[in-house]
Design an enzyme around this catalytic site. Sequence first.
Site, PDB file in Angstrom:
ATOM      1  N   ARG A 469       4.530   8.518  37.216  1.00 34.55           N
ATOM      2  CA  ARG A 469       3.235   9.159  37.441  1.00 34.55           C
ATOM      3  C   ARG A 469       2.370   8.916  36.211  1.00 34.55           C
ATOM      4  O   ARG A 469       2.865   8.843  35.101  1.00 34.55           O
ATOM      5  CB  ARG A 469       3.363  10.678  37.645  1.00 34.55           C
ATOM      6  CG  ARG A 469       4.315  11.129  38.738  1.00 34.55           C
ATOM      7  CD  ARG A 469       4.267  12.647  38.876  1.00 34.55           C
ATOM      8  NE  ARG A 469       5.424  13.170  39.583  1.00 34.55           N
ATOM      9  CZ  ARG A 469       5.531  13.283  40.902  1.00 34.55           C
ATOM     10  NH1 ARG A 469       4.512  12.886  41.655  1.00 34.55           N
ATOM     11  NH2 ARG A 469       6.613  13.789  41.471  1.00 34.55           N
ATOM     12  N   ARG A 499       6.722  11.434  44.952  1.00 35.86           N
ATOM     13  CA  ARG A 499       6.179  12.371  45.927  1.00 35.86           C
ATOM     14  C   ARG A 499       4.810  12.901  45.516  1.00 35.86           C
ATOM     15  O   ARG A 499       4.616  13.343  44.392  1.00 35.86           O
ATOM     16  CB  ARG A 499       7.150  13.541  46.114  1.00 35.86           C
ATOM     17  CG  ARG A 499       6.693  14.563  47.152  1.00 35.86           C
ATOM     18  CD  ARG A 499       7.661  15.708  47.213  1.00 35.86           C
ATOM     19  NE  ARG A 499       8.923  15.303  47.804  1.00 35.86           N
ATOM     20  CZ  ARG A 499      10.102  15.836  47.481  1.00 35.86           C
ATOM     21  NH1 ARG A 499      10.174  16.754  46.539  1.00 35.86           N
ATOM     22  NH2 ARG A 499      11.208  15.442  48.089  1.00 35.86           N
ATOM     23  N   HIS A 529      13.138   6.924  38.372  1.00 35.13           N
ATOM     24  CA  HIS A 529      12.574   8.119  37.722  1.00 35.13           C
ATOM     25  C   HIS A 529      12.692   8.039  36.207  1.00 35.13           C
ATOM     26  O   HIS A 529      12.145   8.877  35.495  1.00 35.13           O
ATOM     27  CB  HIS A 529      13.309   9.359  38.256  1.00 35.13           C
ATOM     28  CG  HIS A 529      12.705  10.664  37.857  1.00 35.13           C
ATOM     29  ND1 HIS A 529      13.349  11.560  37.026  1.00 35.13           N
ATOM     30  CD2 HIS A 529      11.522  11.235  38.179  1.00 35.13           C
ATOM     31  CE1 HIS A 529      12.587  12.627  36.855  1.00 35.13           C
ATOM     32  NE2 HIS A 529      11.473  12.462  37.536  1.00 35.13           N
ATOM     33  N   ARG A 655      14.926  25.976  33.607  1.00 35.79           N
ATOM     34  CA  ARG A 655      13.603  26.495  33.966  1.00 35.79           C
ATOM     35  C   ARG A 655      13.539  26.947  35.413  1.00 35.79           C
ATOM     36  O   ARG A 655      12.987  28.000  35.721  1.00 35.79           O
ATOM     37  CB  ARG A 655      12.531  25.429  33.724  1.00 35.79           C
ATOM     38  CG  ARG A 655      11.149  25.858  34.216  1.00 35.79           C
ATOM     39  CD  ARG A 655      10.078  24.862  33.820  1.00 35.79           C
ATOM     40  NE  ARG A 655      10.328  23.526  34.335  1.00 35.79           N
ATOM     41  CZ  ARG A 655       9.918  23.096  35.530  1.00 35.79           C
ATOM     42  NH1 ARG A 655       9.277  23.901  36.340  1.00 35.79           N
ATOM     43  NH2 ARG A 655      10.162  21.854  35.916  1.00 35.79           N
ATOM     44  N   HIS A 683       9.851  21.063  30.459  1.00 37.79           N
ATOM     45  CA  HIS A 683      10.170  19.920  31.318  1.00 37.79           C
ATOM     46  C   HIS A 683      11.252  19.014  30.738  1.00 37.79           C
ATOM     47  O   HIS A 683      11.793  18.163  31.444  1.00 37.79           O
ATOM     48  CB  HIS A 683       8.877  19.116  31.542  1.00 37.79           C
ATOM     49  CG  HIS A 683       8.972  18.043  32.560  1.00 37.79           C
ATOM     50  ND1 HIS A 683       8.974  16.698  32.235  1.00 37.79           N
ATOM     51  CD2 HIS A 683       9.078  18.091  33.906  1.00 37.79           C
ATOM     52  CE1 HIS A 683       9.058  15.987  33.338  1.00 37.79           C
ATOM     53  NE2 HIS A 683       9.126  16.787  34.368  1.00 37.79           N
TER      54      HIS A 683
END
Length: 773
Positions: A469, A499, A529, A655, A683
Amino acid sequence: MNDITVNEANTEQAAPAERVPTQPKPPTQAAKPPASRPETTKPAATTAKPPAAAEPAEKPVEKPAEDPPAVAGEEVTAPEAAAPEVPERKPLPEDRYLNRELSWLDFNARVLTLAEDKSTPLLERAKFLAIFASNLDEFYMVRVAGLKRRLQTGLPVRRPGFLPPTEQLEQIAERTSALMSRQSRVFAEEIVPALADEHIRIVRWSELDPAERERMRASFREQIFPVLTPLAVDPAHPFPYISGLSLNLAVVVREKDGGPELFARIKVPNNVPRFFALDRVTRDGARNMRFLPVEELIAAHLGQLFPGMQVAEHHLFRVTRNAEVELDEDRDEDLLQALERELARRRFGPPVRLEVAASISDHVLELLVRELDMDSHDVLRVPGLLDLTALWEIYNGVDRPDLKDPPFVPATHPHFAEGETPRSVFARLRDHDILVHHPYHSFSTSVQRFIEQAAADPNVLAIKLTLYRTSGDSPIVDALVDAAEAGKQVVVLVEVKARFDEKANIGWARTLERAGCHVVYGLVGLKTHTKTALVVRQEGNHIRRYCHVGTGNYHPKTARLYEDYGLLTADPEVGADLTDLFNVLTGYSRQTSYRRLLVAPHGVRRGIIERIDREVALGTEGLVQLKVNSLVDEEVIDSLYRASQSGVRVDLIVRGICALRPGVPDLSENIHVRSVLGRFLEHSRVFRFGRGARAEYWIGSADLMHRNLDRRVEALVQVTDPAGQEELHRVLTLMMSEDTGAFELSGNGQWHRRPGKNPQEALLRRIVDRVEG
């Protein structure tokens, strides 16, 4: 997310890790591999290397600090030549897993708790309500949609502890209804009155004065009326298609002289603001900011849409649809064309949720449920404002710094700070590895600068990068385009199946192709990824490789909001590993082993479990600390249970979803689970195995979920530089400190908020202190 000071002192350089074997099954490559590869790049060796002897660090730094308080003070011994045998495994109870979907709802409940916290700045509380609503939308579009598909197709349930879909959907409906009630209560009873006290109001049409109404009538005529299309429902007009996440008005009209009720639907246009801003200055000079929802404006003018008719009632509603994209990659020859075709079909996915205004009449609700082919579990009655994701508009549109978190400017990592004689990123990486922690460390002056300098450097021969992304105005893509136009070989793996970013990534892929980059779209059956970049540079008579391996995307905007780590290094072993990995991603490489990487789908789970088992063999001297977004994988969870049973301390910072039950006697009494939520989205994925001098630290892109470990290409890299190890150690210690505020999970699946200092604020203060110092 931090800038942790490290005093300089003498220590030894950690020895390179042994080559980590992976299973030999390679994935099949998708369409459009690069036409060529850098001829000057030397292939990595394929045989395992023995550990190198420890050498003094080029720049001595302080030894790692003591272990966390709960494990400090224990003697650290050098690893044995042969590890003790793993104790015999005890049987594990059947009910040892928490349900994944309900655990996710618990995570979103923690987000809602932040909105309920009165110590949080007011507009930040409104922002957390918007995040909660957005999260729930995606949960229904993906997770609930998947459960419904499983139920409809009768797919068997194979996972242990997995509830039948019907039971899960019932529990989800019950839990979601309770959460939506909490959301509506905090919004109506706390946020709205508190905003009003600050002269920020969300108003109804009836609250406007004559002058404001006239202005809004003009706005309606010019901006809204031309695009509205009332759609009747009768024998000649079938029930219209309702697009996902759109706001709609269900309108009931009748002839003015009586007659039957007639139904019509009006879609609220999504190309106009949700709120129309109305400023008013009071007599005492105070500025009142007033926001009128667009649906209020439309409802006030329904007579213009149905002239000659009487409007009997109108109600707002919203539909959520299945947003999953299904591709047959073995059949489709052109992945981009197939994906574009499926994205067009996404709009027509089956409905999975119907949100309606709490005041809706029974007969209108029955009509909607019948025409949309839904049942009572799919319906949520929402008191007050529908779709609170729109609160982002108010958060961004109100210039009130006193109602938001204090402004924060990411700091340049000390090793990248410009001195009197500026040095390139490459010169600094030749000295030692550099671990950056976003958003505390600036992305633009570290990772972005690394790519931009590579693009401009005439000695750089090739740049290879994975793009999952990125932002709409990506400087990373701009740098890659510049590099290709300058004649460098640029290879970019664009994951077009990411996605909700599929359309944007298709656009980036075509932009890069037009610039002359070699673009591949990932691997058949897998998403790529991993967050990796490789720069190949000619230096005199030899070639040197510079690398970045991170936990977050190459996304400059989210790098200011997401907490992530990135390792920048010129280590030859990491360079060889990334060369091997890119050969797998772009060609037909049968690479089966790596040196300082663990690579999914074949190596991450096994590598993690092997290291946990090593700690199991050490019993009470063992330590495992993991920081991830989600922990779902049963094999990893079971290995953590066995570690606890043998006395190993296990610290987990999760998280989001956690399917493990901590603190259960004879199962997990040595496991502690915390969740940290706050200003930044936690993250990063960090993995620590062992205490003191023998500790291993890894960072990477993989969460401990089936999709990451089995259906994605992920990469973890071992951090061997003592300064980087020290930084990871300090952050993990801070997260697990008894003084730190966080959410804690108990064995019954309940999360409890513990008071204490905010770890993100502590890291921010450390950055500020270092910069000012």
